[in-house]
Design a protein around this motif. Structure first.
Motif, PDB file in Angstrom:
ATOM      1  N   VAL A 198       0.839  -1.206   0.000  1.00 29.00           N
ATOM      2  CA  VAL A 198       0.000   0.000   0.000  1.00 29.00           C
ATOM      3  C   VAL A 198       0.874   1.256   0.000  1.00 29.00           C
ATOM      4  O   VAL A 198       0.652   2.194  -0.779  1.00 29.00           O
ATOM      5  CB  VAL A 198      -0.944  -0.013   1.215  1.00 29.00           C
ATOM      6  N   GLU A 199       1.883   1.263   0.860  1.00 25.74           N
ATOM      7  CA  GLU A 199       2.756   2.435   0.984  1.00 25.74           C
ATOM      8  C   GLU A 199       3.478   2.753  -0.323  1.00 25.74           C
ATOM      9  O   GLU A 199       3.669   3.925  -0.675  1.00 25.74           O
ATOM     10  CB  GLU A 199       3.777   2.186   2.091  1.00 25.74           C
ATOM     11  N   PHE A 200       3.882   1.708  -1.063  1.00 25.99           N
ATOM     12  CA  PHE A 200       4.677   1.907  -2.270  1.00 25.99           C
ATOM     13  C   PHE A 200       3.852   1.758  -3.544  1.00 25.99           C
ATOM     14  O   PHE A 200       4.398   1.531  -4.624  1.00 25.99           O
ATOM     15  CB  PHE A 200       5.834   0.899  -2.303  1.00 25.99           C
ATOM     16  N   SER A 201       2.538   1.898  -3.437  1.00 25.67           N
ATOM     17  CA  SER A 201       1.664   1.647  -4.592  1.00 25.67           C
ATOM     18  C   SER A 201       1.907   2.622  -5.745  1.00 25.67           C
ATOM     19  O   SER A 201       1.621   2.302  -6.906  1.00 25.67           O
ATOM     20  CB  SER A 201       0.195   1.710  -4.170  1.00 25.67           C
ATOM     21  N   SER A 202       2.442   3.796  -5.474  1.00 26.15           N
ATOM     22  CA  SER A 202       2.666   4.784  -6.531  1.00 26.15           C
ATOM     23  C   SER A 202       4.141   4.941  -6.896  1.00 26.15           C
ATOM     24  O   SER A 202       4.497   5.814  -7.678  1.00 26.15           O
ATOM     25  CB  SER A 202       2.112   6.142  -6.098  1.00 26.15           C
ATOM     26  N   VAL A 203       4.990   4.091  -6.334  1.00 29.01           N
ATOM     27  CA  VAL A 203       6.426   4.180  -6.621  1.00 29.01           C
ATOM     28  C   VAL A 203       6.721   3.335  -7.856  1.00 29.01           C
ATOM     29  O   VAL A 203       6.748   2.105  -7.783  1.00 29.01           O
ATOM     30  CB  VAL A 203       7.271   3.692  -5.429  1.00 29.01           C
ATOM     31  N   ILE A 204       6.956   3.974  -8.993  1.00 24.25           N
ATOM     32  CA  ILE A 204       7.248   3.231 -10.209  1.00 24.25           C
ATOM     33  C   ILE A 204       8.714   2.842 -10.244  1.00 24.25           C
ATOM     34  O   ILE A 204       9.586   3.613  -9.823  1.00 24.25           O
ATOM     35  CB  ILE A 204       6.857   4.051 -11.465  1.00 24.25           C
ATOM     36  N   LYS A 205       8.977   1.655 -10.706  1.00 18.21           N
ATOM     37  CA  LYS A 205      10.350   1.148 -10.785  1.00 18.21           C
ATOM     38  C   LYS A 205      10.468   0.231 -11.998  1.00 18.21           C
ATOM     39  O   LYS A 205       9.478  -0.064 -12.659  1.00 18.21           O
ATOM     40  CB  LYS A 205      10.718   0.386  -9.519  1.00 18.21           C
ATOM     41  N   MET A 206      11.657  -0.215 -12.256  1.00 16.81           N
ATOM     42  CA  MET A 206      11.884  -1.108 -13.386  1.00 16.81           C
ATOM     43  C   MET A 206      11.764  -2.554 -12.938  1.00 16.81           C
ATOM     44  O   MET A 206      12.437  -2.984 -11.995  1.00 16.81           O
ATOM     45  CB  MET A 206      13.275  -0.864 -13.967  1.00 16.81           C
ATOM     46  N   GLY A 207      10.903  -3.300 -13.581  1.00 18.62           N
ATOM     47  CA  GLY A 207      10.871  -4.733 -13.370  1.00 18.62           C
ATOM     48  C   GLY A 207      11.992  -5.380 -14.166  1.00 18.62           C
ATOM     49  O   GLY A 207      12.414  -4.838 -15.193  1.00 18.62           O
ATOM     50  N   ARG A 208      12.458  -6.527 -13.701  1.00 17.35           N
ATOM     51  CA  ARG A 208      13.609  -7.157 -14.364  1.00 17.35           C
ATOM     52  C   ARG A 208      13.380  -8.654 -14.530  1.00 17.35           C
ATOM     53  O   ARG A 208      12.794  -9.305 -13.673  1.00 17.35           O
ATOM     54  CB  ARG A 208      14.893  -6.913 -13.551  1.00 17.35           C
ATOM     55  N   LEU A 226       6.703  -0.564  -7.069  1.00 20.41           N
ATOM     56  CA  LEU A 226       7.294  -1.243  -5.920  1.00 20.41           C
ATOM     57  C   LEU A 226       6.191  -1.898  -5.085  1.00 20.41           C
ATOM     58  O   LEU A 226       6.385  -2.966  -4.492  1.00 20.41           O
ATOM     59  CB  LEU A 226       8.099  -0.248  -5.094  1.00 20.41           C
ATOM     60  N   GLY A 227       5.020  -1.262  -5.082  1.00 18.90           N
ATOM     61  CA  GLY A 227       3.882  -1.835  -4.375  1.00 18.90           C
ATOM     62  C   GLY A 227       3.462  -3.178  -4.958  1.00 18.90           C
ATOM     63  O   GLY A 227       3.117  -4.104  -4.223  1.00 18.90           O
ATOM     64  N   GLN A 228       3.502  -3.300  -6.290  1.00 17.76           N
ATOM     65  CA  GLN A 228       3.163  -4.575  -6.915  1.00 17.76           C
ATOM     66  C   GLN A 228       4.143  -5.671  -6.508  1.00 17.76           C
ATOM     67  O   GLN A 228       3.764  -6.831  -6.325  1.00 17.76           O
ATOM     68  CB  GLN A 228       3.160  -4.417  -8.442  1.00 17.76           C
ATOM     69  N   GLU A 229       5.398  -5.296  -6.349  1.00 17.40           N
ATOM     70  CA  GLU A 229       6.412  -6.264  -5.941  1.00 17.40           C
ATOM     71  C   GLU A 229       6.108  -6.807  -4.549  1.00 17.40           C
ATOM     72  O   GLU A 229       6.153  -8.017  -4.308  1.00 17.40           O
ATOM     73  CB  GLU A 229       7.790  -5.605  -5.977  1.00 17.40           C
ATOM     74  N   PHE A 230       5.771  -5.919  -3.627  1.00 18.92           N
ATOM     75  CA  PHE A 230       5.467  -6.357  -2.263  1.00 18.92           C
ATOM     76  C   PHE A 230       4.102  -7.041  -2.181  1.00 18.92           C
ATOM     77  O   PHE A 230       3.898  -7.914  -1.347  1.00 18.92           O
ATOM     78  CB  PHE A 230       5.555  -5.173  -1.297  1.00 18.92           C
ATOM     79  N   GLU A 231       3.187  -6.665  -3.061  1.00 19.41           N
ATOM     80  CA  GLU A 231       1.892  -7.357  -3.122  1.00 19.41           C
ATOM     81  C   GLU A 231       2.086  -8.815  -3.534  1.00 19.41           C
ATOM     82  O   GLU A 231       1.409  -9.714  -3.025  1.00 19.41           O
ATOM     83  CB  GLU A 231       0.960  -6.654  -4.112  1.00 19.41           C
TER      84      GLU A 231
END
Length: 485
Positions: free
Chosen positions: A190-200, A211-216
């Motif tokens: 939830v906290e990182f739901s708007s933090v965009i990052k590069m998936g690898r 980053l939120g998707q990663e922790f989800e």
């Protein structure tokens, strides 16, 4: 010195011991210990791990619960006198309370299929029951470890039943630790739901995500394993109590097995069921293998998560540096200012231990022969250790790592928009060939993908803004417009 004084001095300094005997002969024991001669011999024979049965209170408690159920069943069948049954059950209650954990001194790894553990329980309970009735320890003609405490029983049904009960009682703490870890991952999702990052993929830039998707995803995998672990643990409600030596129920009353299981249900507040085939249940290790496999599966998944955390936090200047793990301790005796990801590292190591334990359990289960598996002690040892290790490791990871993670949001965003991988989001608009040409030029020159697209007039500012909107890049969307201008 007078004769009276000499006698008094001798009384004070004389060792306080009692003599017990078994089929191998007589041995002396300290008068204050509750275990007996068979336990003593086991401590001498099996000085293996320095980890005793008493180091696993759930197993001690489970053994006493089983012994209490047996005593009550034998009493109802008029096989055990009331006063003896009451003394034995009172002694069992005291063992259940944890009062005698330090008297369970047999090494967890032992020969004899667990006989030494069973006799350790029989002797402690018998000697405490003797005290309750006003007798000295070791007066086994009154209450015998074998004839009374072990009445209608064999190690081969008591030990596996107690182990199953111990595992049922031990796993709730593991469930709680997994749930806590999942909760902390969900909070970060939830906290990182708007933090965009590069998936690898394969450690190479792939496509954007949050980053939120990663922790989800971490939360989802933990929830899945928690549900599966609970289902697996439910298998341990099927027990072979009453099977005695090999499953035929020799030396028991026809009503004993059903009655003793009913008593154990009341004592443990767990609904146990009698195995359909007691001979099969006495030699089968299937439930233990399944639980061990699930523990290994969960350990591997969380270890992979820890690998991710260590990669994402690498740097801080020369690595990915997407997240910051909470600093737990100085990281080097020579490099000032260095802080290491020590919590993920220790969880990785716990995972390796659990994986090794699973292999030991697998080999032990395979080593069963005919009507009994004599390797059950090492199965018990490694299952209980794996549960304990994972519980402690997951609690540490949740409270001393995940909960304190922060994101380097601007750095994550800049890596996305400077990445070659962003061309994947543009591919549906420009086509694979044009996108490949742009990517190759960006790689060769170091130029920004977006700048190259603008230079060649391939997409408008408005189209680029829409395509590269973080929300559009991190979830499915409707069919794209074919207009390029």
């Amino acid at each position: 010195m007078s004769k009276k004084q000499v006698t008094k001095a001798q009384t004070i300094t004389a060792p306080k011991e009692r003599i017990e005997k078994d089929l191998l002969g007589e041995r002396s024991l300290p008068v204050d210990v509750y275990y007996g001669v068979q336990t003593l011999r086991a401590t001498e024979n099996f000085n293996i791990t320095s980890i005793c049965v008493g180091d696993f209170p759930a197993l001690v408690k489970a053994l006493a619960m089983v012994k209490k159920a047996c005593a009550l069943a034998n009493k109802k069948l008029n096989l055990l006198e009331n006063n003896k049954a009451e003394a034995i059950t009172q002694a069992c209650d005291e063992v259940i309370s944890g009062k005698f954990d330090n008297q369970f001194v047999v090494d967890m790894i032992q020969g004899g299929a667990g006989t030494s553990t069973n006799m350790n329980a029989n002797e402690v309970i018998a000697n405490r029951a003797l005290e309750i009735l006003g007798h000295e320890k070791g007066c086994y003609d009154i209450i015998s470890p074998n004839n009374h405490v072990n009445l209608s029983q064999s190690t081969n049904d008591v030990y596996p039943t107690a182990l199953r009960l111990a595992l049922i009682m031990s796993t709730p703490e593991l469930y709680e630790s997994i749930a806590l870890l999942g909760y902390q991952c969900k909070q970060k999702a939830v906290e990182f739901s708007s933090v965009i990052k590069m998936g690898r993929t394969q450690l190479q830039d792939a496509v954007p995500m949050t980053l939120g998707q990663e922790f989800e995803a971490y939360y989802a995998t933990l929830k899945e394993d928690l549900d599966m672990l609970k289902a697996v643990t439910d298998n341990f409600r099927e027990i072979n109590l009453g099977a005695t030596a090999i499953g035929t129920g020799i030396n028991t009353d026809p009503e004993y097995s059903s009655l003793v299981i009913e008593e154990l249900c009341w004592i443990a507040d767990i609904h146990f069921i009698r195995a359909t085939n007691l001979i099969e249940a006495t030699s089968d290790m299937g439930a233990f293998i399944t639980l061990s496999s699930m523990l290994k599966r969960t350990a591997i998944k969380v270890s992979k998560m820890c690998n991710d955390l260590r990669l994402m936090s690498s740097g801080p200047r020369a690595g990915l540096n997407e997240i910051n793990l909470p600093a737990m301790q100085p990281g080097s005796s020579i490099m000032p200012g260095k802080v290491n990801p020590v919590i993920p590292e220790v969880v990785n190591q716990v995972a390796y231990e659990v994986i090794g334990n699973d292999l030991a359990i697998t080999m032990a289960a395979e080593a069963g022969q005919l009507q009994l598996n004599v390797m059950e002690p090492v199965i018990a040892f490694n299952l209980l250790r794996s549960i304990k290790f994972l519980t402690n490791a997951f609690n540490a990871l949740a409270t001393r790592c995940i909960s304190g993670i922060t994101a380097n949001e601007e750095h994550c965003k800049s890596m996305v928009y400077n990445s070659i991988g962003i061309v994947t989001a543009i591919n549906p608009y420009l086509g694979y060939e044009v996108s490949t040409r742009i990517a190759k030029e960006a790689l060769a020159t170091g130029e920004n993908i977006i700048n190259l697209i603008k230079r060649d007039g391939l997409l408008t500012e408005k189209q680029l803004a829409d395509i590269l909107n973080p929300e559009n890049m991190t979830q499915p969307r409707r069919q794209f417009s074919s207009d390029k201008k």
